[in-house]
Design a protein around this motif. Structure first.
Motif, PDB file in Angstrom:
ATOM      1  N   ASP A 229       0.990  -1.283  -0.184  1.00  0.00           N
ATOM      2  CA  ASP A 229       0.015  -0.062  -0.154  1.00  0.00           C
ATOM      3  C   ASP A 229       0.729   1.316   0.034  1.00  0.00           C
ATOM      4  OD1 ASP A 229      -2.287  -1.572   0.260  1.00  0.00           O
ATOM      5  OD2 ASP A 229      -2.504  -1.647   2.262  1.00  0.00           O
ATOM      6  N   PRO A 230       0.435   2.422  -0.650  1.00  0.00           N
ATOM      7  CA  PRO A 230       1.268   3.664  -0.505  1.00  0.00           C
ATOM      8  C   PRO A 230       1.502   3.951   0.933  1.00  0.00           C
ATOM      9  CG  PRO A 230      -0.665   3.728  -2.275  1.00  0.00           C
ATOM     10  CD  PRO A 230      -0.986   2.608  -1.516  1.00  0.00           C
ATOM     11  N   GLU A 231       2.661   4.081   1.221  1.00  0.00           N
ATOM     12  CA  GLU A 231       2.884   4.427   2.548  1.00  0.00           C
ATOM     13  C   GLU A 231       4.600   4.962   2.515  1.00  0.00           C
ATOM     14  OE1 GLU A 231       2.965   3.164   7.226  1.00  0.00           O
ATOM     15  OE2 GLU A 231       2.115   2.048   5.763  1.00  0.00           O
ATOM     16  N   VAL A 232       4.885   6.115   3.161  1.00  0.00           N
ATOM     17  CA  VAL A 232       6.217   6.513   3.484  1.00  0.00           C
ATOM     18  C   VAL A 232       6.890   5.577   4.555  1.00  0.00           C
ATOM     19  CG1 VAL A 232       8.122   8.216   3.881  1.00  0.00           C
ATOM     20  CG2 VAL A 232       6.045   8.542   2.293  1.00  0.00           C
ATOM     21  N   THR A 233       7.600   4.729   4.325  1.00  0.00           N
ATOM     22  CA  THR A 233       8.290   3.990   5.426  1.00  0.00           C
ATOM     23  C   THR A 233       9.839   4.277   5.112  1.00  0.00           C
ATOM     24  OG1 THR A 233       8.377   1.942   3.999  1.00  0.00           O
ATOM     25  CG2 THR A 233       6.536   2.357   5.290  1.00  0.00           C
ATOM     26  N   GLY A 234      10.739   4.110   6.508  1.00  0.00           N
ATOM     27  CA  GLY A 234      12.102   4.049   6.086  1.00  0.00           C
ATOM     28  C   GLY A 234      12.762   4.525   7.742  1.00  0.00           C
ATOM     29  N   ARG A 235      14.034   4.540   7.729  1.00  0.00           N
ATOM     30  CA  ARG A 235      14.635   4.880   8.996  1.00  0.00           C
ATOM     31  C   ARG A 235      15.892   5.930   8.735  1.00  0.00           C
ATOM     32  NH1 ARG A 235      13.158   1.434  13.062  1.00  0.00           N
ATOM     33  NH2 ARG A 235      13.666   3.047  14.388  1.00  0.00           N
ATOM     34  N   TYR A 236      16.075   6.766   9.638  1.00  0.00           N
ATOM     35  CA  TYR A 236      17.045   7.828   9.431  1.00  0.00           C
ATOM     36  C   TYR A 236      17.750   7.720  10.667  1.00  0.00           C
ATOM     37  CZ  TYR A 236      19.046  12.444   9.388  1.00  0.00           C
ATOM     38  OH  TYR A 236      20.027  13.337   9.696  1.00  0.00           O
ATOM     39  N   LEU A 237      19.050   7.690  10.686  1.00  0.00           N
ATOM     40  CA  LEU A 237      20.223   7.774  11.803  1.00  0.00           C
ATOM     41  C   LEU A 237      20.995   9.130  11.567  1.00  0.00           C
ATOM     42  CD1 LEU A 237      21.025   6.274  14.536  1.00  0.00           C
ATOM     43  CD2 LEU A 237      22.715   5.032  12.917  1.00  0.00           C
ATOM     44  N   PRO A 238      20.826   9.969  12.702  1.00  0.00           N
ATOM     45  CA  PRO A 238      21.529  11.223  12.741  1.00  0.00           C
ATOM     46  C   PRO A 238      23.003  10.820  12.891  1.00  0.00           C
ATOM     47  CG  PRO A 238      19.900  11.492  14.303  1.00  0.00           C
ATOM     48  CD  PRO A 238      19.760  10.104  13.812  1.00  0.00           C
ATOM     49  N   GLN A 239      23.972  11.645  12.400  1.00  0.00           N
ATOM     50  CA  GLN A 239      25.212  11.095  12.411  1.00  0.00           C
ATOM     51  C   GLN A 239      25.806   9.979  12.025  1.00  0.00           C
ATOM     52  OE1 GLN A 239      27.512  14.221  13.167  1.00  0.00           O
ATOM     53  NE2 GLN A 239      25.299  15.173  13.156  1.00  0.00           N
ATOM     54  N   ALA A 251      17.597   4.515  15.750  1.00  0.00           N
ATOM     55  CA  ALA A 251      16.902   5.122  14.525  1.00  0.00           C
ATOM     56  C   ALA A 251      15.889   5.847  14.309  1.00  0.00           C
ATOM     57  CB  ALA A 251      17.309   4.138  13.076  1.00  0.00           C
ATOM     58  N   LEU A 252      15.595   7.053  13.691  1.00  0.00           N
ATOM     59  CA  LEU A 252      14.306   7.621  13.847  1.00  0.00           C
ATOM     60  C   LEU A 252      13.640   7.072  12.483  1.00  0.00           C
ATOM     61  CD1 LEU A 252      15.461  11.278  14.090  1.00  0.00           C
ATOM     62  CD2 LEU A 252      15.206   9.536  15.856  1.00  0.00           C
ATOM     63  N   PHE A 253      12.299   7.167  12.656  1.00  0.00           N
ATOM     64  CA  PHE A 253      11.304   7.016  11.406  1.00  0.00           C
ATOM     65  C   PHE A 253      11.649   8.195  10.634  1.00  0.00           C
ATOM     66  CE2 PHE A 253       9.478   4.827  14.987  1.00  0.00           C
ATOM     67  CZ  PHE A 253       9.019   3.449  14.402  1.00  0.00           C
ATOM     68  N   VAL A 254      11.199   7.950   9.315  1.00  0.00           N
ATOM     69  CA  VAL A 254      11.133   9.054   8.433  1.00  0.00           C
ATOM     70  C   VAL A 254      10.256  10.135   8.543  1.00  0.00           C
ATOM     71  CG1 VAL A 254      11.120   9.781   5.935  1.00  0.00           C
ATOM     72  CG2 VAL A 254      12.695   7.815   6.826  1.00  0.00           C
TER      73      VAL A 254
END
Length: 845
Positions: A229-239, A251-254
């Motif tokens: 299904d259309p959905e923004v999924t992902g992870r983001y890690l500072p530094q 890690a943060l969610f996007v």
């Protein structure tokens, strides 16, 4: 090696107009060029083609100064592999190339001393272990660049190289040679790569991901990997750098998420840009992509994009959505989904993240997964079902008397047998997970234990059977529910519009037929009438018929069987209407229906009202040395025409009754099994026409029917020209035809099949994939001779091969009209047939 043409350049700057080819530079390089053309913020990138990487592996380096000139002085670089197909893998990425004390000092002024030192330290650690192949232990606790450089000097016997050209050359050489290693070669061949598959390399300016402000790295995709299904999924890690965010628990969610902090909470403009880039990739690359990105002090860079990972369910949903949105045409959507994926969507599966405690492995015979308590008898399975518990039935091999228990259980495993054994065929018809031929398992019904590899599981133990992977697991790992979704139905509807060969189902009961129709079958291609005898109380009647020695006894048994056959056939007709049904006359290898245990003998003696000694004597009297080649099929019909008469009457009256109830039932198709000669067909046809004439006289109504033969003996295939004129259709029973052509028991072949395939005696298990050169040649001869004798006669395959993709391809090539397979394999066959039609359309269609 000469490089005097543009195509032979040792490396090329990736721009909109550069000559980049996936077949020369790899898929990653070509994708990066597409991202550049789409206007995404991709750092400066240089692609090295396959032939240059081969030179590098031999020690012939390209002009490193010319390569570095594309990036300018003080540049920090990464090198990534670029194989032609991403699934073929490649050596690990190396980041931060170019770091030395001078570059660290320059970066410290821009990013801060800590970030610059971290970048330098990571390069030394990575270079030491991945390029210089040093022991990682001395670098694990280095802590500072100086300590890591000192450890390198101690371990390597020389200082760490500070020259960027030397560093880059070392990385390129190491990655090129790693691709040529034996282990890497075997690994990629296991993923389908050809032996001479090439590797390209991509050198890219680093977006560093460390420093002040919003800096870090992440991965994002725009369709849910589980559902599609259309959905923004992902992870983001500072530094951070690379894909570390995928493994880091912190890690943060996007996108903003109630489960925790997200990049969108602090950098909404970056997420807005990523969503826009995702939409651009979707339309420009005609695919849902996963984007790897980096933020450096708030500046967004797109490092790479790959096909977004997805489950089978998501793959279907994504393909359909792309077609419905006009991004790709419908034929492209059909070709993007593996036919097996459709089949797996109909069954439960084991969560890929679950821990698997494997007890034993066997031959996957029917997909799906189930958890339950281990039982060793049909009665125990029925008792568990009555209490609302799931049972996993374990048998050495199954027999007709086990069928009630098979209906009651959640999954079946057998010590013996192959993919067309009794257990496998019944399980596929019921949609139950099944694993057969578990050679390392010992099933002990008396002690009610299963032993494998020193482990002993007693009755009642909780186990899980993975029918797709062929594994028996201890315990109850997390299972995922079936989820075909609307996308699958849409895709299959498109498949039906595209394919040029019919797909029917093998269905023995009304429930089988209902399942088959729900899965889109165009009718029942094989209804094994003796399988209707598996319900409680029916088996005794069939045994009574088998035991009858006089016509009077036989007529008495038939009179009791007639209403049961009539009722069951009518239920199948009504479940299938208005589609056709092909009823196969009795084809019971008698040994399968006779008791093999003392308990069974007692039960049979009670049912027949005869002493056990008489039952034993009668069994001995009808016992055959090779019952699979004995009194069965057409031989039963010729020797005992009353049986054929009863079945014909049941079919005709069932069809008439269904029509009277308002169902649009076509003329019944009656099929004679195991024929070998024209005269057999003449005798059986005469008997059936006699019954039809009698009914016509009784009712005054026409009794239409179509008569066909099941071609499953080599002689029938060779004499098809003589048999066809007496028939309205021919259907090839490839299970028995394979047995007879090979002189091989399908139930016993599992004991040595893997060795034969592994050693190249046979390319595939001939009971799973149709043998083109042997059995296939017989089919070709039969088809040619049948059509010459009776032009336009319908031809089909009704063995288990009807659900195999390669076998469907063969049937199309031979111009067959239809295939018939187990109900739960119908969706897979529909999609496979459509794909084959699209990839290889017939002339004039």
């Amino acid at each position: 090696m000469q490089h005097d043409t543009p195509d032979a350049q040792p490396f090329v700057l990736v721009t909109q107009t550069a000559r980049i080819d996936a077949a020369r530079h790899g898929g990653r390089a070509k994708c990066l060029q597409r991202l550049v053309r789409l206007g995404l913020p991709v750092p400066t990138t240089v692609a090295l083609p396959f032939d240059t990487v081969i030179m590098i592996a031999r020690g012939e380096m390209p002009d490193m100064g010319a390569l570095l000139a594309h990036f300018g002085p003080g540049a920090v670089l990464s090198v990534r592999p670029s194989s032609q197909d991403p699934d073929w893998g490649g050596p690990g990425t190396v980041l931060n190339i170019g770091l030395n004390p001078a570059v660290e000092a320059a970066l410290a002024a821009k990013l801060g001393p800590e970030a610059a030192a971290t970048l330098h330290l990571r390069l030394v650690e990575t270079y030491a272990t991945q390029v210089a192949r040093l022991d990682p232990e001395p670098f694990a606790d280095a802590g500072t660049p100086a300590a890591a450089r000192a450890a390198y000097a101690d371990e390597a016997g020389e200082p760490f190289p500070d020259d960027p050209a030397t560093q880059l050359a070392g990385v390129l050489r190491s990655m090129a040679r790693a691709w040529e290693s034996t282990s890497a070669r075997l690994l990629r061949q296991a993923h389908g790569a050809p032996e001479d598959a090439g590797l390209g390399l991509v050198v890219q300016a680093m977006a560093l991901g460390l420093g002040p402000g919003a800096s870090g790295a992440g991965v994002v995709q725009f369709a849910d990997p589980t559902t599609g299904d259309p959905e923004v999924t992902g992870r983001y890690l500072p530094q951070s750098q690379g894909r570390a965010a995928l493994q880091a628990p912190e890690a943060l969610f996007v996108r903003s998420d109630p489960r925790g902090p997200a990049l969108e909470d602090t950098c909404p403009e970056a997420v807005e840009a990523l969503v826009a880039h995702g939409a651009t990739c979707r339309t420009g690359l005609r695919e849902e992509m996963q984007i790897e990105f980096t933020l450096s002090s708030g500046q967004l860079s797109v490092i790479d994009a790959v096909r977004a990972p997805r489950t089978e369910r998501a793959a279907v949903r994504i393909a359909v959505a792309l077609a419905e949105d006009g991004v790709i045409p419908r034929p492209a959507a059909l070709l993007r989904v593996e036919p097996q994926a459709i089949s797996h969507l109909l069954h439960r599966s084991i969560d890929p993240a679950a821990v698997r405690d494997r007890v034993a492995r066997g031959v996957p015979a029917s997909p799906g997964a189930a958890t339950g308590r281990l039982v060793f008898t049909a009665e125990a399975a029925q008792q568990l079902e009555a209490r609302g518990d799931a049972a996993i039935l374990a048998r050495r091999e199954t027999a007709p008397e086990d069928v009630r228990g098979m209906h009651a259980c959640a999954a079946i495993l057998t010590e013996r047998g192959g993919t067309t054994s009794h257990a496998a065929v019944i399980a596929r018809g019921l949609g139950l997970p099944c694993v057969v031929g578990m050679r390392d398992v010992r099933v002990d019904p008396a002690r009610r234990t299963l032993t494998a590899g020193g482990r002993v599981l007693a009755e009642g133990a909780v186990v899980t059977l993975d029918g797709a992977g062929g594994e028996l697991l201890a315990g109850a790992p997390q299972l995922l529910d079936p989820a075909p979704g609307d996308g699958a139905q849409t895709l299959l509807a498109w498949a039906d519009d595209a394919r040029d060969i019919g797909v029917r189902a093998n269905a023995d009961t009304a429930q089988d037929a209902l399942n088959a129709m729900a899965f889109g079958a165009e009718g029942v291609g094989l209804c094994r009438s003796e399988h209707m005898m598996f319900e409680a109380g029916r088996l005794a009647l069939l045994r009574e018929l088998i035991f009858a020695e006089e016509d009077a006894e036989r007529d008495a048994a038939l009179s009791r069987l007639l209403p049961l056959q009539r009722r069951d056939m009518r239920a199948v007709f009504e479940a299938t209407a208005p589609r056709p049904v092909c009823i196969r006359l009795f084809d019971p290898p008698l040994h399968e229906f006779l008791p093999a245990t003392r308990e069974g003998l007692l039960e049979m003696a009670e049912a027949l009202g005869r002493p056990v000694s008489e039952v034993e004597r009668r069994i001995a009297g009808i016992e055959e040395v090779n019952p699979m080649l004995g009194m069965r099929g057409v031989r039963l019909a010729v020797a005992f025409p009353r049986i054929t008469g009863m079945q014909a009457r049941a079919a005709f009256e069932a069809a008439a009754g269904a029509r009277a109830a308002g169902h649009d039932v076509p003329p019944p198709e009656i099929m004679i099994p195991l024929v070998t000669a024209r005269r057999e067909v003449e005798l059986v046809r005469a008997r059936i026409e006699e019954v039809a004439a009698a009914l016509r006289a009784e009712t005054g109504q026409d009794v239409p029917f179509r008569l066909g033969c099941m071609v499953e003996t080599p002689r029938a295939a060779l004499r098809a020209g003589e048999i066809a004129p007496l028939c309205d259709f021919l259907s090839f029973g490839t299970n028995d035809l394979t047995q007879m052509t090979y002189g091989l028991s399908r139930d016993d072949a599992g004991r040595f099949m893997s060795e034969y395939v592994n050693q190249g005696v046979w390319q595939e298990d001939p009971f799973r994939t149709l043998d083109r050169s042997g059995v296939g040649e017989l089919l070709s001869i039969a088809a040619e001779r049948a059509r010459a004798a009776k032009p336009g006669i319908p031809l089909s395959v009704c063995g288990e091969h009807g659900g195999d993709i390669d076998s469907i391809a063969f049937c199309r090539e031979q111009g067959f009209d239809a295939v018939s397979c187990s109900p739960f394999r119908v969706p897979m066959a529909r999609l496979a047939a459509a794909q084959l039609t699209l990839l290889n359309p017939k002339q004039g269609i």
